[in-house]
Write a protein that holds these residues in place. Structure first.
Motif, PDB file in Angstrom:
ATOM      1  N   ARG A   1       1.009  -1.230  -0.010  1.00 31.59           N
ATOM      2  CA  ARG A   1      -0.038   0.077  -0.019  1.00 31.59           C
ATOM      3  C   ARG A   1       0.898   1.291   0.008  1.00 31.59           C
ATOM      4  NH1 ARG A   1      -5.192   0.021   0.803  1.00 31.59           N
ATOM      5  NH2 ARG A   1      -6.393  -1.818   1.398  1.00 31.59           N
ATOM      6  N   SER A   2       2.110   1.057   0.687  1.00 31.52           N
ATOM      7  CA  SER A   2       2.988   2.384   0.679  1.00 31.52           C
ATOM      8  C   SER A   2       3.565   2.692  -0.663  1.00 31.52           C
ATOM      9  CB  SER A   2       3.893   2.163   1.765  1.00 31.52           C
ATOM     10  OG  SER A   2       4.673   0.935   1.315  1.00 31.52           O
ATOM     11  N   THR A   3       3.500   1.733  -1.484  1.00 29.83           N
ATOM     12  CA  THR A   3       4.350   1.820  -3.007  1.00 29.83           C
ATOM     13  C   THR A   3       3.496   2.970  -3.716  1.00 29.83           C
ATOM     14  OG1 THR A   3       4.777  -0.433  -2.960  1.00 29.83           O
ATOM     15  CG2 THR A   3       5.171   0.669  -4.943  1.00 29.83           C
ATOM     16  N   THR A   4       4.105   3.735  -4.343  1.00 28.66           N
ATOM     17  CA  THR A   4       3.542   4.763  -5.186  1.00 28.66           C
ATOM     18  C   THR A   4       4.373   4.735  -6.769  1.00 28.66           C
ATOM     19  OG1 THR A   4       5.179   6.656  -4.493  1.00 28.66           O
ATOM     20  CG2 THR A   4       3.084   6.398  -3.373  1.00 28.66           C
ATOM     21  N   GLY A   5       4.045   5.430  -7.517  1.00 28.57           N
ATOM     22  CA  GLY A   5       4.206   5.472  -9.034  1.00 28.57           C
ATOM     23  C   GLY A   5       3.540   4.863  -9.882  1.00 28.57           C
ATOM     24  N   TRP A   6       4.027   4.698 -11.096  1.00 25.56           N
ATOM     25  CA  TRP A   6       3.229   4.217 -12.091  1.00 25.56           C
ATOM     26  C   TRP A   6       3.171   2.471 -12.000  1.00 25.56           C
ATOM     27  CZ3 TRP A   6       0.065   5.860 -15.945  1.00 25.56           C
ATOM     28  CH2 TRP A   6       0.036   7.213 -16.167  1.00 25.56           C
ATOM     29  N   ALA A   7       4.128   1.718 -11.583  1.00 25.08           N
ATOM     30  CA  ALA A   7       4.104   0.401 -11.209  1.00 25.08           C
ATOM     31  C   ALA A   7       2.887   0.075 -10.181  1.00 25.08           C
ATOM     32  CB  ALA A   7       5.471  -0.078 -10.853  1.00 25.08           C
ATOM     33  N   ALA A   8       2.630   0.887  -9.303  1.00 22.59           N
ATOM     34  CA  ALA A   8       1.573   0.714  -8.235  1.00 22.59           C
ATOM     35  C   ALA A   8       0.345   1.123  -8.946  1.00 22.59           C
ATOM     36  CB  ALA A   8       2.176   1.569  -6.872  1.00 22.59           C
ATOM     37  N   ALA A   9       0.341   2.055  -9.469  1.00 20.46           N
ATOM     38  CA  ALA A   9      -0.744   2.947 -10.168  1.00 20.46           C
ATOM     39  C   ALA A   9      -1.429   1.532 -11.289  1.00 20.46           C
ATOM     40  CB  ALA A   9      -0.509   4.042 -11.058  1.00 20.46           C
TER      41      ALA A   9
ATOM     42  N   THR B   1      -6.515   2.329 -12.344  1.00 21.04           N
ATOM     43  CA  THR B   1      -6.226   1.609 -13.746  1.00 21.04           C
ATOM     44  C   THR B   1      -7.429   1.669 -14.488  1.00 21.04           C
ATOM     45  OG1 THR B   1      -4.497  -0.114 -13.113  1.00 21.04           O
ATOM     46  CG2 THR B   1      -5.729  -0.588 -15.240  1.00 21.04           C
ATOM     47  N   ALA B   2      -8.556   1.533 -14.053  1.00 20.28           N
ATOM     48  CA  ALA B   2      -9.978   1.721 -14.628  1.00 20.28           C
ATOM     49  C   ALA B   2     -10.206   3.195 -15.131  1.00 20.28           C
ATOM     50  CB  ALA B   2     -10.710   1.304 -13.669  1.00 20.28           C
ATOM     51  N   ALA B   3      -9.648   4.050 -14.274  1.00 17.53           N
ATOM     52  CA  ALA B   3      -9.834   5.226 -14.776  1.00 17.53           C
ATOM     53  C   ALA B   3      -8.756   5.751 -15.701  1.00 17.53           C
ATOM     54  CB  ALA B   3      -9.514   6.466 -13.468  1.00 17.53           C
ATOM     55  N   LEU B   4      -7.698   5.357 -15.939  1.00 21.51           N
ATOM     56  CA  LEU B   4      -6.509   5.632 -16.882  1.00 21.51           C
ATOM     57  C   LEU B   4      -7.160   4.997 -18.252  1.00 21.51           C
ATOM     58  CD1 LEU B   4      -3.324   4.908 -14.850  1.00 21.51           C
ATOM     59  CD2 LEU B   4      -4.074   7.065 -15.698  1.00 21.51           C
ATOM     60  N   HIS B   5      -7.569   3.677 -17.849  1.00 23.69           N
ATOM     61  CA  HIS B   5      -8.175   3.078 -19.387  1.00 23.69           C
ATOM     62  C   HIS B   5      -9.380   3.961 -20.092  1.00 23.69           C
ATOM     63  CE1 HIS B   5      -5.604  -0.096 -19.172  1.00 23.69           C
ATOM     64  NE2 HIS B   5      -6.104  -0.992 -18.324  1.00 23.69           N
ATOM     65  N   ALA B   6     -10.305   4.587 -19.145  1.00 22.49           N
ATOM     66  CA  ALA B   6     -11.323   5.435 -19.598  1.00 22.49           C
ATOM     67  C   ALA B   6     -10.765   6.601 -20.217  1.00 22.49           C
ATOM     68  CB  ALA B   6     -12.091   5.682 -18.599  1.00 22.49           C
ATOM     69  N   VAL B   7      -9.484   7.249 -19.763  1.00 21.78           N
ATOM     70  CA  VAL B   7      -9.287   8.440 -20.219  1.00 21.78           C
ATOM     71  C   VAL B   7      -8.426   7.905 -21.508  1.00 21.78           C
ATOM     72  CG1 VAL B   7      -7.288  10.242 -20.160  1.00 21.78           C
ATOM     73  CG2 VAL B   7      -8.693   9.900 -18.126  1.00 21.78           C
ATOM     74  N   HIS B   8      -7.541   6.892 -21.592  1.00 19.93           N
ATOM     75  CA  HIS B   8      -6.998   6.514 -22.823  1.00 19.93           C
ATOM     76  C   HIS B   8      -7.996   6.065 -23.912  1.00 19.93           C
ATOM     77  CE1 HIS B   8      -2.405   6.565 -21.817  1.00 19.93           C
ATOM     78  NE2 HIS B   8      -3.201   7.056 -20.487  1.00 19.93           N
TER      79      HIS B   8
ATOM     80  N   LEU C   1     -15.151   4.594  -6.920  1.00 19.85           N
ATOM     81  CA  LEU C   1     -14.610   5.154  -5.413  1.00 19.85           C
ATOM     82  C   LEU C   1     -15.408   6.418  -5.454  1.00 19.85           C
ATOM     83  CD1 LEU C   1     -10.790   4.786  -5.815  1.00 19.85           C
ATOM     84  CD2 LEU C   1     -12.502   3.575  -4.381  1.00 19.85           C
ATOM     85  N   SER C   2     -15.631   6.983  -4.426  1.00 17.20           N
ATOM     86  CA  SER C   2     -15.998   8.580  -4.161  1.00 17.20           C
ATOM     87  C   SER C   2     -15.077   9.459  -4.734  1.00 17.20           C
ATOM     88  CB  SER C   2     -16.108   8.820  -2.673  1.00 17.20           C
ATOM     89  OG  SER C   2     -14.928   9.004  -1.888  1.00 17.20           O
ATOM     90  N   ARG C   3     -15.581  10.670  -5.047  1.00 17.22           N
ATOM     91  CA  ARG C   3     -14.732  11.604  -5.706  1.00 17.22           C
ATOM     92  C   ARG C   3     -13.629  11.920  -4.790  1.00 17.22           C
ATOM     93  NH1 ARG C   3     -13.926  16.984  -5.808  1.00 17.22           N
ATOM     94  NH2 ARG C   3     -13.906  17.879  -8.116  1.00 17.22           N
ATOM     95  N   ALA C   4     -13.847  12.373  -3.721  1.00 16.24           N
ATOM     96  CA  ALA C   4     -12.456  12.670  -2.728  1.00 16.24           C
ATOM     97  C   ALA C   4     -11.517  11.641  -2.718  1.00 16.24           C
ATOM     98  CB  ALA C   4     -13.025  13.065  -1.343  1.00 16.24           C
ATOM     99  N   ALA C   5     -11.980  10.386  -2.648  1.00 18.55           N
ATOM    100  CA  ALA C   5     -11.158   9.214  -2.264  1.00 18.55           C
ATOM    101  C   ALA C   5     -10.345   8.900  -3.572  1.00 18.55           C
ATOM    102  CB  ALA C   5     -11.832   7.899  -1.774  1.00 18.55           C
ATOM    103  N   PHE C   6     -10.980   8.804  -4.721  1.00 15.67           N
ATOM    104  CA  PHE C   6     -10.476   8.828  -6.049  1.00 15.67           C
ATOM    105  C   PHE C   6      -9.331   9.681  -6.296  1.00 15.67           C
ATOM    106  CE2 PHE C   6     -10.391  10.188 -10.453  1.00 15.67           C
ATOM    107  CZ  PHE C   6      -9.770   9.170 -11.100  1.00 15.67           C
ATOM    108  N   ALA C   7      -9.686  10.988  -5.976  1.00 16.85           N
ATOM    109  CA  ALA C   7      -8.912  11.932  -6.334  1.00 16.85           C
ATOM    110  C   ALA C   7      -7.552  11.788  -5.466  1.00 16.85           C
ATOM    111  CB  ALA C   7      -9.216  13.535  -6.061  1.00 16.85           C
ATOM    112  N   ARG C   8      -7.667  11.449  -4.113  1.00 10.41           N
ATOM    113  CA  ARG C   8      -6.541  11.370  -3.543  1.00 10.41           C
ATOM    114  C   ARG C   8      -5.552   9.910  -3.609  1.00 10.41           C
ATOM    115  NH1 ARG C   8     -10.023  12.173   0.643  1.00 10.41           N
ATOM    116  NH2 ARG C   8     -10.293   9.809   1.090  1.00 10.41           N
ATOM    117  N   ARG C   9      -6.233   9.119  -4.139  1.00  4.32           N
ATOM    118  CA  ARG C   9      -5.576   7.924  -4.707  1.00  4.32           C
ATOM    119  C   ARG C   9      -4.727   8.055  -5.995  1.00  4.32           C
ATOM    120  NH1 ARG C   9      -7.977   1.798  -4.782  1.00  4.32           N
ATOM    121  NH2 ARG C   9      -8.552   2.497  -2.632  1.00  4.32           N
ATOM    122  N   PHE C  10      -5.532   8.776  -6.931  1.00  3.08           N
ATOM    123  CA  PHE C  10      -4.910   9.241  -8.159  1.00  3.08           C
ATOM    124  C   PHE C  10      -3.839   9.852  -7.933  1.00  3.08           C
ATOM    125  CE2 PHE C  10      -4.209  10.946 -12.369  1.00  3.08           C
ATOM    126  CZ  PHE C  10      -4.657   9.945 -13.025  1.00  3.08           C
TER     127      PHE C  10
END
Length: 311
Positions: A197-205, A212-219, A237-246
């Protein structure tokens, strides 16, 4: 298109270059840094050593893949004690084929054991390099392991067969296989990164189903009128939770990434097609050509027309 496919198709330019080289021991060769490219070495036969002043020598054998995402210089040799040849060898070497492997190159030593290597590079456009590629380490070593990486092993075997015995169609087959090799290298590396859970960056994303679902939607549809709320719905996710995680994983807010991807897509279309600006603007979500031009200039520092002309 999925995210990883887009990362490669947007950043890559031209055709990958490669050469089939037989090294006769004793030998040692320094490969120069090649800015704006990603290099690779595939050991097809025999063994060799990767030498670095900053790490212990690394022994590699048949089936091993070495990937250098940032074109970093490196040295290969049949033995850590072998003399290293200078000047550096690059894919600009006039002995090497201009675009794909049509002839092999023999580097004569003193009749010792032979190591066969497929070396090459993918050309990248720095202005369109995806942040995922920027986060990769300088060197990725994937040891031969058919049980863990059967698809990579299959690609290496196909390449070895094609470049070792060029036939009708080799000119089309080898570049396609090299692109496949690149995809497998990145897929395997991303899948093998820690997923704590502490991992960040594109591999974690890309290992996070919601992001990943949001990224696929954008692409999949960069022209859609995306909002944070709509992307959060894609992520479940909720708007706030998604924005924080992304933001935590990607390093920028959702709409910031959306704008960057739209402008990167527009840059590729400007260089790769003759579509009018209004058409390109529409393909990346702008109904106003004026608004598109302003957004493009803020991102790339040039107006769309000047960028297309290469000014």
């Amino acid at each position: 298109m999925d995210v990883l496919s887009d990362v490669i198709s947007v950043a890559r330019t031209g055709r990958p270059r490669s050469a089939y080289v037989r090294w006769h021991a004793p030998w040692g060769q320094q490969f120069a840094s090649v800015p704006g490219s990603a290099g690779f070495q595939v050991i097809l036969k025999g063994t060799c050593w990767l030498l670095s002043p900053h790490a212990a020598p690394l022994r590699m054998g048949a089936g091993d893949v070495l990937f250098l995402p940032h074109g970093r210089g490196h040295t290969l040799a049949d033995h850590p004690a072998s003399a290293v040849t200078a000047p550096a060898c690059t894919l600009d070497d006039p002995e090497l084929p201009p675009s794909y492997v049509s002839d092999s190159v023999d580097r004569l030593g003193q009749g010792g054991p032979v190591t066969v290597v497929l070396c090459g590079a993918y050309q990248l456009d720095p202005s369109r390099t995806h942040p995922l590629l920027l986060t990769l380490p300088d060197l990725i070593h994937l040891p031969a392991d058919p049980s863990r990486h059967p698809e990579l092993h299959a690609a290496v075997q196909l390449l070895a067969a094609e470049v070792g015995n060029p036939r009708l169609g080799t000119g089309a087959t080898v570049p396609a296989l090299l692109d496949t090799l690149l995809m497998y290298i990145l897929r395997i590396w991303l899948a093998e990164q820690p997923t704590r859970r502490s991992t960040t960056g594109w591999a974690a994303a890309l290992n996070d189903p919601a992001v990943t679902a949001a990224l696929h939607a954008v692409h999949r549809d960069p022209a859609a009128p995306w909002t944070v709320a709509k992307l959060a719905a894609e992520a479940g996710l909720s708007r706030a939770a998604f924005a924080r995680r992304f933001s935590a994983l990607i390093g920028q807010p959702p709409l910031g990434y959306l704008t960057w991807w739209r402008m990167t897509t527009a840059a590729r279309l400007l260089r790769a097609t003759e579509a009018p600006l209004r058409s390109i603007a529409a393909q990346v979500g702008y109904t106003s050509e004026f608004a598109f031009a302003n957004a493009f200039k803020r991102t790339h520092g040039l107006a769309p027309g000047a960028y297309r002309r290469g000014i």
